[in-house]
Design an enzyme around this catalytic site. Structure first.
Site, short mmCIF file in Angstrom:
data_model
loop_
_atom_site.label_atom_id
_atom_site.label_comp_id
_atom_site.label_asym_id
_atom_site.label_seq_id
_atom_site.Cartn_x
_atom_site.Cartn_y
_atom_site.Cartn_z
N ASN A 192 14.81 3.51 -29.66
CA ASN A 192 15.45 2.74 -30.72
C ASN A 192 15.07 3.34 -32.08
OD1 ASN A 192 16.01 0.83 -32.69
ND2 ASN A 192 15.33 -0.92 -31.49
N HIS A 224 24.13 -0.72 -31.39
CA HIS A 224 22.75 -0.35 -31.72
C HIS A 224 22.03 0.06 -30.43
CE1 HIS A 224 18.79 -0.26 -33.24
NE2 HIS A 224 18.44 -1.48 -32.93
N CYS A 245 17.61 -3.09 -38.49
CA CYS A 245 18.43 -2.19 -37.64
C CYS A 245 19.91 -2.15 -38.02
CB CYS A 245 18.26 -2.55 -36.17
SG CYS A 245 16.55 -2.42 -35.68
N1 ACO Z 1 4.73 -1.67 -19.29
C1 ACO Z 1 4.40 -2.44 -18.25
N2 ACO Z 1 4.41 -3.77 -18.31
C2 ACO Z 1 4.77 -4.33 -19.47
C3 ACO Z 1 5.12 -3.58 -20.60
C4 ACO Z 1 5.08 -2.18 -20.49
N3 ACO Z 1 5.42 -1.38 -21.51
N4 ACO Z 1 5.44 -4.42 -21.62
C5 ACO Z 1 5.30 -5.67 -21.13
N5 ACO Z 1 4.87 -5.62 -19.84
C6 ACO Z 1 4.60 -6.72 -18.92
C7 ACO Z 1 4.33 -8.02 -19.66
O1 ACO Z 1 2.98 -8.12 -20.02
C8 ACO Z 1 4.73 -9.05 -18.62
O2 ACO Z 1 3.68 -9.17 -17.70
P1 ACO Z 1 3.30 -10.62 -17.06
O3 ACO Z 1 4.54 -11.04 -16.33
O4 ACO Z 1 2.14 -10.31 -16.20
O5 ACO Z 1 3.01 -11.49 -18.24
C9 ACO Z 1 5.90 -8.39 -17.89
O6 ACO Z 1 5.78 -6.98 -18.16
C10 ACO Z 1 7.25 -8.90 -18.37
O7 ACO Z 1 7.25 -8.89 -19.80
P2 ACO Z 1 8.53 -9.29 -20.62
O8 ACO Z 1 8.19 -9.20 -22.07
O9 ACO Z 1 9.09 -10.58 -20.11
O10 ACO Z 1 9.53 -8.11 -20.20
P3 ACO Z 1 11.04 -7.96 -20.52
O11 ACO Z 1 11.79 -7.80 -19.26
O12 ACO Z 1 11.51 -9.02 -21.48
O13 ACO Z 1 11.06 -6.57 -21.27
C11 ACO Z 1 11.28 -5.75 -23.50
C12 ACO Z 1 10.36 -6.42 -22.48
C13 ACO Z 1 11.70 -4.40 -22.97
C14 ACO Z 1 10.51 -5.59 -24.81
C15 ACO Z 1 12.53 -6.65 -23.71
O14 ACO Z 1 12.14 -7.98 -23.93
C16 ACO Z 1 13.39 -6.20 -24.85
O15 ACO Z 1 13.91 -5.10 -24.87
N6 ACO Z 1 13.61 -7.07 -25.84
C17 ACO Z 1 14.44 -6.74 -26.99
C18 ACO Z 1 13.65 -5.90 -27.92
C19 ACO Z 1 14.49 -5.19 -28.93
O16 ACO Z 1 15.59 -4.76 -28.70
N7 ACO Z 1 13.89 -5.08 -30.10
C20 ACO Z 1 14.42 -4.31 -31.13
C21 ACO Z 1 15.29 -5.08 -32.04
S1 ACO Z 1 14.86 -4.87 -33.67
C22 ACO Z 1 14.97 -3.30 -34.00
O17 ACO Z 1 15.76 -2.62 -33.40
C23 ACO Z 1 14.06 -2.75 -35.02
#
Ligand code: ACO
Length: 324
Positions: free
Chosen positions: A281, A251, A114
């Site tokens: 993203n 980003h 990224c």
């Molecule tokens: N819809 C509904 N529920 C979901 C989804 C979804 N799309 N995805 C995950 N869940 C559920 C999970 O299974 C979990 O359920 P559980 O509690 O029963 O186990 C719950 O939601 C919480 O999951 P988390 O992964 O803890 O959710 P979080 O609040 O961390 O959000 C997210 C997830 C949005 C992916 C976040 O962690 C994030 O944005 N991380 C950074 C990712 C990023 O920026 N990556 C890109 C960088 S690299 C690049 O840009 C190429």
């Protein structure tokens, strides 16, 4: 000498995928995606016609037109991408053809996930500072939709396709201040092994194990810790106080990461423009596309003080201070 941005352009595919559309593919909802990421929709390329290099070429044509110059004026093209159409020719070479640059134009690609566009931008700045180039195109383009596992709700909701491009021109001025950091030790939380193999596109196990893999919470923690820190460090290096910055161009990964960064820096969120609501993203395309949108909206004025910062696979995270 420094490379001033004199033109900006971007391209987004026609097809739009909303959160509601995604909820038909995986168990998710518009409410969940918006609350956790800020994203409302993303653009998905037609994989046959809107390839990475095609989108890069259109963004580059628009940036050259915006700069009021000809493609033949460009003497270097640096393109950033993690998702090229082919191993070679480079995306930069295909952009050369798209804009009609001459054979005396150097072309190469960089891959730093990224933050790739920042790596390309700093490479271009170094060529300009050394007197090796006068007008440089810096392109970021991605078709991440080719590499996402569309059955994994933890990742497929985040990404979109697109391209952005800036034209830099050698000008009098203070060189850009920058910091680049990386840690392969911490890189396991973001991984993509997919070297596209057309004959295995129906092989579910292959797709699952080689598509984009991410430990979301670990990436989130990494980003909200390191991004504010590298921004503070680059401002210290540039000797510019944070409250003098007009815009922090981050980003476009997740609105919560941007909000947490603004809070840690104690800077109002109005200085952190966002387009991720509309694009998701787009990896290395996100910063030049955001800059292009800001210019179209009349938000960029000469002399403004900008910080650009990004994070991603590697892990890598970079930041730069520049005057627009
Ligand atoms: N819809 C509904 N529920 C979901 C989804 C979804 N799309 N995805 C995950 N869940 C559920 C999970 O299974 C979990 O359920 P559980 O509690 O029963 O186990 C719950 O939601 C919480 O999951 P988390 O992964 O803890 O959710 P979080 O609040 O961390 O959000 C997210 C997830 C949005 C992916 C976040 O962690 C994030 O944005 N991380 C950074 C990712 C990023 O920026 N990556 C890109 C960088 S690299 C690049 O840009 C190429």
């Amino acid at each position: 000498m420094t490379g001033k941005i004199i033109g900006l352009g971007s391209y987004l595919p026609e097809k739009v995928l909303t959160n509601d559309d995604l909820s038909l593919l995986v168990e998710t909802s518009d409410e969940w995606i918006q609350e956790r990421t800020g994203i409302k929709k993303r653009h998905i390329s037609d994989h046959k016609t809107e390839t990475t290099s095609y989108m890069a070429g259109i963004a580059a044509q628009r940036a050259v037109e915006d700069a009021g110059i000809e493609g033949s004026d460009i003497d270097l093209i640096v393109a950033a991408s993690t998702t090229p159409d082919v191993v070679f020719p480079s995306i930069a070479c295909m952009v050369q053809k798209a804009i009609g640059a001459g054979e005396d134009c150097g072309c190469f690609d960089v891959n730093s996930a990224c933050p790739g566009w920042i790596a390309a931008f700093l490479t271009a700045q170094s060529f300009i500072e050394a007197g090796r180039a006068k007008k440089v195109l810096v392109v970021g383009a991605e078709t991440l939709s080719n590499y996402v596992d569309w059955t994994d709700r933890g990742t497929c909701i985040l990404f979109g396709d697109g391209a952005g491009c800036a034209v830099l021109e050698a000008s009098e001025g203070i060189p850009v201040s920058s910091i680049m950091r990386s840690s392969c030790e911490r890189g396991d939380c973001l991984f993509c092994a997919n070297m596209k193999q057309p004959d295995r596109l129906d092989d579910e196990e292959f797709i699952k194990t080689t598509s984009f893999q991410m430990a979301g919470r670990d990436v989130f923690r990494f980003a909200v810790t390191e991004v504010p820190k590298i921004i503070r460090d680059v401002l210290k290096k540039a000797q510019v106080p944070a409250d003098e910055i007009d815009y922090f161009i981050l980003h476009q990964a997740n609105a919560r990461i941007i909000e947490a960064t603004a809070k840690k820096l104690k800077i109002g969120l109005d200085k952190f423009p966002m387009t991720l609501q509309e694009t998701g993203n787009t990896s290395s395309a996100s910063i030049p596309s955001l800059l292009s949108t800001m210019k179209k909206e009349g938000k960029l004025q000469r002399g403004q003080k900008l910080v650009i910062a990004s994070f991603g696979g590697g892990l890598t995270w970079d930041a730069a201070y520049l005057e627009y």
